[in-house]
Design a protein around this motif. Structure first.
Motif, PDB file in Angstrom:
ATOM      1  N   VAL A  28      15.857  18.002  -2.874  1.00 52.34           N
ATOM      2  CA  VAL A  28      15.295  16.702  -2.467  1.00 52.34           C
ATOM      3  C   VAL A  28      13.733  16.777  -2.642  1.00 52.34           C
ATOM      4  CG1 VAL A  28      15.403  17.080  -0.123  1.00 52.34           C
ATOM      5  CG2 VAL A  28      15.520  14.680  -0.886  1.00 52.34           C
ATOM      6  N   GLU A  29      13.148  15.812  -2.783  1.00 49.40           N
ATOM      7  CA  GLU A  29      11.532  15.582  -2.740  1.00 49.40           C
ATOM      8  C   GLU A  29      11.339  14.247  -1.607  1.00 49.40           C
ATOM      9  OE1 GLU A  29       7.677  14.637  -5.452  1.00 49.40           O
ATOM     10  OE2 GLU A  29       9.741  14.826  -6.284  1.00 49.40           O
ATOM     11  N   LEU A  30      10.497  14.690  -0.772  1.00 50.75           N
ATOM     12  CA  LEU A  30      10.118  13.585   0.092  1.00 50.75           C
ATOM     13  C   LEU A  30       8.953  12.884  -0.516  1.00 50.75           C
ATOM     14  CD1 LEU A  30      10.323  15.402   3.428  1.00 50.75           C
ATOM     15  CD2 LEU A  30      12.209  14.070   2.281  1.00 50.75           C
ATOM     16  N   ILE A  31       9.233  11.473  -1.055  1.00 48.02           N
ATOM     17  CA  ILE A  31       8.174  10.925  -1.686  1.00 48.02           C
ATOM     18  C   ILE A  31       7.574   9.820  -0.733  1.00 48.02           C
ATOM     19  CG2 ILE A  31       9.138  11.227  -3.872  1.00 48.02           C
ATOM     20  CD1 ILE A  31      10.212   8.642  -4.046  1.00 48.02           C
ATOM     21  N   ASP A  32       6.271   9.291  -1.060  1.00 47.21           N
ATOM     22  CA  ASP A  32       5.863   8.032  -0.265  1.00 47.21           C
ATOM     23  C   ASP A  32       6.348   6.780  -0.902  1.00 47.21           C
ATOM     24  OD1 ASP A  32       4.240   9.677   1.401  1.00 47.21           O
ATOM     25  OD2 ASP A  32       2.376   9.783   0.008  1.00 47.21           O
ATOM     26  N   ALA A  33       6.858   5.908  -0.113  1.00 44.03           N
ATOM     27  CA  ALA A  33       7.615   4.758  -0.587  1.00 44.03           C
ATOM     28  C   ALA A  33       6.369   3.793  -1.268  1.00 44.03           C
ATOM     29  CB  ALA A  33       7.955   3.945   0.450  1.00 44.03           C
ATOM     30  N   VAL A  34       5.336   3.848  -0.721  1.00 42.66           N
ATOM     31  CA  VAL A  34       4.133   2.929  -1.253  1.00 42.66           C
ATOM     32  C   VAL A  34       2.991   3.988  -1.908  1.00 42.66           C
ATOM     33  CG1 VAL A  34       2.490   1.432  -0.827  1.00 42.66           C
ATOM     34  CG2 VAL A  34       4.382   1.288   0.505  1.00 42.66           C
ATOM     35  N   ASP A  35       3.071   4.040  -3.097  1.00 44.89           N
ATOM     36  CA  ASP A  35       1.939   4.625  -3.926  1.00 44.89           C
ATOM     37  C   ASP A  35       0.880   3.636  -4.492  1.00 44.89           C
ATOM     38  OD1 ASP A  35       0.218   6.390  -5.549  1.00 44.89           O
ATOM     39  OD2 ASP A  35       1.782   7.226  -6.432  1.00 44.89           O
ATOM     40  N   SER A  73     -10.314   0.025  -3.433  1.00 40.51           N
ATOM     41  CA  SER A  73     -11.253   0.445  -2.693  1.00 40.51           C
ATOM     42  C   SER A  73     -10.590   0.389  -1.183  1.00 40.51           C
ATOM     43  CB  SER A  73     -12.542   0.087  -2.849  1.00 40.51           C
ATOM     44  OG  SER A  73     -12.751  -1.499  -2.462  1.00 40.51           O
ATOM     45  N   MET A  74     -10.133  -0.929  -0.930  1.00 38.51           N
ATOM     46  CA  MET A  74      -9.451  -1.106   0.447  1.00 38.51           C
ATOM     47  C   MET A  74      -8.015  -0.485   0.539  1.00 38.51           C
ATOM     48  SD  MET A  74     -10.801  -4.739   1.420  1.00 38.51           S
ATOM     49  CE  MET A  74     -10.104  -5.846   0.223  1.00 38.51           C
ATOM     50  N   SER A  75      -7.312  -0.351  -0.578  1.00 35.52           N
ATOM     51  CA  SER A  75      -5.947   0.143  -0.312  1.00 35.52           C
ATOM     52  C   SER A  75      -6.095   1.685   0.129  1.00 35.52           C
ATOM     53  CB  SER A  75      -5.447   0.356  -1.643  1.00 35.52           C
ATOM     54  OG  SER A  75      -5.779   0.999  -2.761  1.00 35.52           O
ATOM     55  N   GLU A  76      -7.109   2.307  -0.157  1.00 35.45           N
ATOM     56  CA  GLU A  76      -7.283   3.786   0.382  1.00 35.45           C
ATOM     57  C   GLU A  76      -7.485   3.702   1.680  1.00 35.45           C
ATOM     58  OE1 GLU A  76      -9.263   6.034  -3.656  1.00 35.45           O
ATOM     59  OE2 GLU A  76     -10.601   5.373  -1.969  1.00 35.45           O
ATOM     60  N   HIS A  77      -7.731   2.633   2.615  1.00 31.28           N
ATOM     61  CA  HIS A  77      -7.937   2.624   3.953  1.00 31.28           C
ATOM     62  C   HIS A  77      -6.899   1.997   4.718  1.00 31.28           C
ATOM     63  CE1 HIS A  77     -11.850   4.722   3.247  1.00 31.28           C
ATOM     64  NE2 HIS A  77     -12.083   4.061   2.275  1.00 31.28           N
ATOM     65  N   LEU A  78      -6.377   0.719   4.064  1.00 30.07           N
ATOM     66  CA  LEU A  78      -5.823  -0.132   4.788  1.00 30.07           C
ATOM     67  C   LEU A  78      -4.254  -0.338   4.274  1.00 30.07           C
ATOM     68  CD1 LEU A  78      -8.300  -3.296   4.816  1.00 30.07           C
ATOM     69  CD2 LEU A  78      -7.964  -1.750   6.520  1.00 30.07           C
ATOM     70  N   GLY A  79      -3.993   0.590   3.220  1.00 26.00           N
ATOM     71  CA  GLY A  79      -2.796   0.445   2.555  1.00 26.00           C
ATOM     72  C   GLY A  79      -2.618  -0.644   1.614  1.00 26.00           C
ATOM     73  N   PHE A  80      -1.778  -0.582   0.697  1.00 24.05           N
ATOM     74  CA  PHE A  80      -1.701  -1.587  -0.611  1.00 24.05           C
ATOM     75  C   PHE A  80      -1.387  -2.865  -0.253  1.00 24.05           C
ATOM     76  CE2 PHE A  80       0.220  -3.834  -3.992  1.00 24.05           C
ATOM     77  CZ  PHE A  80      -0.748  -3.532  -4.957  1.00 24.05           C
ATOM     78  N   ASN A  81      -0.546  -3.189   0.791  1.00 24.89           N
ATOM     79  CA  ASN A  81      -0.341  -4.600   0.841  1.00 24.89           C
ATOM     80  C   ASN A  81      -1.263  -5.571   1.792  1.00 24.89           C
ATOM     81  OD1 ASN A  81       2.374  -4.177   0.128  1.00 24.89           O
ATOM     82  ND2 ASN A  81       3.156  -4.042   1.902  1.00 24.89           N
ATOM     83  N   TRP A  82      -1.905  -5.011   2.714  1.00 25.98           N
ATOM     84  CA  TRP A  82      -3.045  -5.678   3.072  1.00 25.98           C
ATOM     85  C   TRP A  82      -4.166  -5.602   2.529  1.00 25.98           C
ATOM     86  CZ3 TRP A  82      -3.108  -9.042   7.061  1.00 25.98           C
ATOM     87  CH2 TRP A  82      -2.274  -8.689   8.234  1.00 25.98           C
ATOM     88  N   ALA A  83      -4.593  -4.728   1.601  1.00 27.42           N
ATOM     89  CA  ALA A  83      -5.834  -4.672   0.590  1.00 27.42           C
ATOM     90  C   ALA A  83      -5.627  -5.852  -0.433  1.00 27.42           C
ATOM     91  CB  ALA A  83      -5.747  -3.373  -0.111  1.00 27.42           C
ATOM     92  N   TYR A  84      -4.287  -5.915  -0.773  1.00 28.34           N
ATOM     93  CA  TYR A  84      -3.935  -7.090  -1.882  1.00 28.34           C
ATOM     94  C   TYR A  84      -4.426  -8.440  -1.073  1.00 28.34           C
ATOM     95  CZ  TYR A  84      -1.648  -9.353  -5.791  1.00 28.34           C
ATOM     96  OH  TYR A  84      -1.508 -10.261  -6.671  1.00 28.34           O
ATOM     97  N   VAL A  85      -3.742  -8.555   0.064  1.00 26.88           N
ATOM     98  CA  VAL A  85      -4.048  -9.822   0.691  1.00 26.88           C
ATOM     99  C   VAL A  85      -5.516 -10.048   0.789  1.00 26.88           C
ATOM    100  CG1 VAL A  85      -3.458 -10.961   2.950  1.00 26.88           C
ATOM    101  CG2 VAL A  85      -1.832 -10.058   1.842  1.00 26.88           C
ATOM    102  N   LEU A  86      -6.083  -9.233   1.262  1.00 24.02           N
ATOM    103  CA  LEU A  86      -7.779  -9.465   1.594  1.00 24.02           C
ATOM    104  C   LEU A  86      -8.419  -9.496   0.190  1.00 24.02           C
ATOM    105  CD1 LEU A  86      -8.240  -7.018   4.548  1.00 24.02           C
ATOM    106  CD2 LEU A  86      -7.907  -9.284   4.963  1.00 24.02           C
ATOM    107  N   SER A  87      -8.058  -8.750  -0.773  1.00 25.54           N
ATOM    108  CA  SER A  87      -8.786  -8.792  -2.050  1.00 25.54           C
ATOM    109  C   SER A  87      -8.306 -10.240  -2.677  1.00 25.54           C
ATOM    110  CB  SER A  87      -8.296  -7.815  -2.845  1.00 25.54           C
ATOM    111  OG  SER A  87      -8.663  -6.620  -2.338  1.00 25.54           O
TER     112      SER A  87
END
Length: 468
Positions: A282-289, A344-358
């Protein structure tokens, strides 16, 4: 072709098309930046693996028998060294993986600690064929891919008796691991030799197990809810939920041909390719890349820019309001800047919040600009709401991984259908003439204002000279 270039609307369309192609340069630069940052993350993970422990694989236990055979040839006696390997008749492994993260700057790597238990037994019938006094060494070996991950060795027993463990394996291709020396005189070759090994193995990313037994059962579990099952064998049963996962594998020597592959590997290191593939794990992967999702979002930039430019072009056509190509350019740059904000924001806030703010930042900027460009706040608000709705649809496409292509195709088809339906009765030549007349009237009005301004200036100068 001459009519096209002499046609003002045709020239505008051609210039907008050229500007659209020109905007692919900053979009491609953002795409390249995403690839660069993703490569940097992989480099950091490799650095963490070098300073900690990397991907792990367990192979064993198995017994290595080294013995001497006396050979007589041409009245001369020789002693020839031989080695044999005994694989377990049954091999049962259970492991619980506790995942954790290590950070280096803004990048992270997912590691685990696997609490392993290896159980089973060996059939020692082969030892009856070898004279005890010819045996040089008898060793039970467990190989691992990265021995730095052996953080703790717990209860180790053979036939319910504690044994002493030594580091290394003494085998070239499987050098890392641990072993224990066996005494042939203390073994009962008429009974199976039972083993029970417990140890904690730390690794990064994935854990693989070689189905070493004639009959093999492997059970893995963890609180991590995003597993990816790897190797040549999928689990026969698995349960995945938000609370974690559990999976079970089962195989035998007929399905794995493990005895022949193992023998070829240890006797000839160049023949280990097939053995290395015979894994279950098994490989433990990150759900949100967020890099992958950002890259997918950039792929939809063509759709967003096309729709915005098309809406401006139709607005210019139907309301006869000329829009300067520079204004098209500013709008296009603002749309391209959205993706730079996203990565740039997804590296600090995560993709979902970065998308909303952008999306909010880009929509707010363009709404204010369009309202001023068209001198109509209402149209600016309508444009902002429409763009925000479009970003929302694209966000849904990014989340729907399995149906992203279908939903994206249907969205493009629906938008094109609406445009074609609304413009099906448009007389494009008449609209072109209106735009040209509107442009001519605007230019004439500006010219008259310039002339009237010049006349007033001349009159003031004459009046001044007369008074003097």
């Amino acid at each position: 072709m001459k009519k096209f270039f002499s046609n003002q609307l045709g020239m505008k369309f051609g210039f907008v098309l050229f500007l659209f192609l020109l905007l692919q340069i900053p979009v491609n630069m953002v795409s390249g930046l995403i690839s660069e940052r993703e490569y940097r993350q992989e480099t950091v993970r490799e650095d963490i693996a070098r300073s900690s422990s990397g991907e792990q694989r367990i192979i064993g236990p198995f017994i290595q028998v080294k013995y001497l055979e006396t050979v007589t040839h041409e009245e001369k006696t020789y002693q020839v060294k031989h080695q044999e390997f005994i694989l377990p008749d049954t091999f049962d492994m259970t492991a619980h993986l506790e995942s954790f993260e290590k950070y280096r700057g803004i990048y992270k790597a997912r590691l685990f600690k696997a609490d392993n238990r290896l159980q089973g037994h060996f059939d020692l019938t082969l030892l009856k064929k070898i004279a005890p006094n010819t045996i040089q060494s008898l060793t039970m070996v467990v190989g691992v891919k990265d021995s730095r991950g052996l953080v703790q060795l717990n209860n180790m027993t053979l036939n319910h008796r504690d044994i002493e463990i030594e580091p290394g394996t003494g085998i070239g291709h499987l050098a890392q691991g641990f072993h224990t020396e066996l005494d042939i005189h203390q073994l009962n070759t008429n009974k199976p030799l039972e083993f029970d090994f417990n140890f904690i193995l730390q690794g990064m990313g994935e854990l693989q197990v070689t189905p070493i037994g004639n009959n093999t059962t492997v059970q893995l579990s963890s609180e991590w809810a995003h597993p990816s099952f790897i190797g040549d064998y999928l689990p026969i049963s698995s349960d995945i939920s938000e609370q974690g996962f559990s999976a079970k594998w089962s195989s035998n020597n007929f399905s794995t041909n493990i005895s022949q592959l193992f023998d070829n590997c240890v006797r000839n290191n160049d023949s280990c390719y097939q053995l290395d593939r015979r894994q279950m794990g098994v490989e433990l992967i990150d759900a949100v890349d967020h890099y992958l999702k950002s890259y997918r979002a950039v792929n939809y930039s063509l759709l967003v820019i096309t729709l915005v430019f098309a809406s401006f072009f139709l607005l210019e056509l139907f309301q006869a309001k000329p829009i300067h190509p520079v204004q098209y350019g500013f709008v296009g740059l603002a749309l391209a800047l959205f993706y730079l904000l996203l990565i740039s924001m997804s590296e600090h806030l995560g993709f979902n919040w970065a998308y909303v703010l952008s999306a909010i930042a880009s929509t707010g900027l363009l709404s204010v600009y369009v309202a001023g460009m068209l001198a109509d706040k209402k149209q600016g608000v309508i444009f902002g709401c429409s763009l925000l709705f479009l970003y929302g649809l694209l966000f849904g496409l990014l989340l729907a991984e399995s149906y992203a292509l279908l939903m994206g195709t249907l969205l493009c088809f629906a938008i094109l259908s609406l445009v074609m339906v609304f413009t099906r009765n448009v007389n494009w030549y008449e609209r072109t003439l209106k735009v040209e007349q509107k442009s001519t009237q605007t230019n004439t009005a500006n010219t008259q204002e310039d002339h009237s301004g010049e006349s007033e200036t001349e009159e003031k100068i004459d009046a001044t000279e007369t008074s003097q």
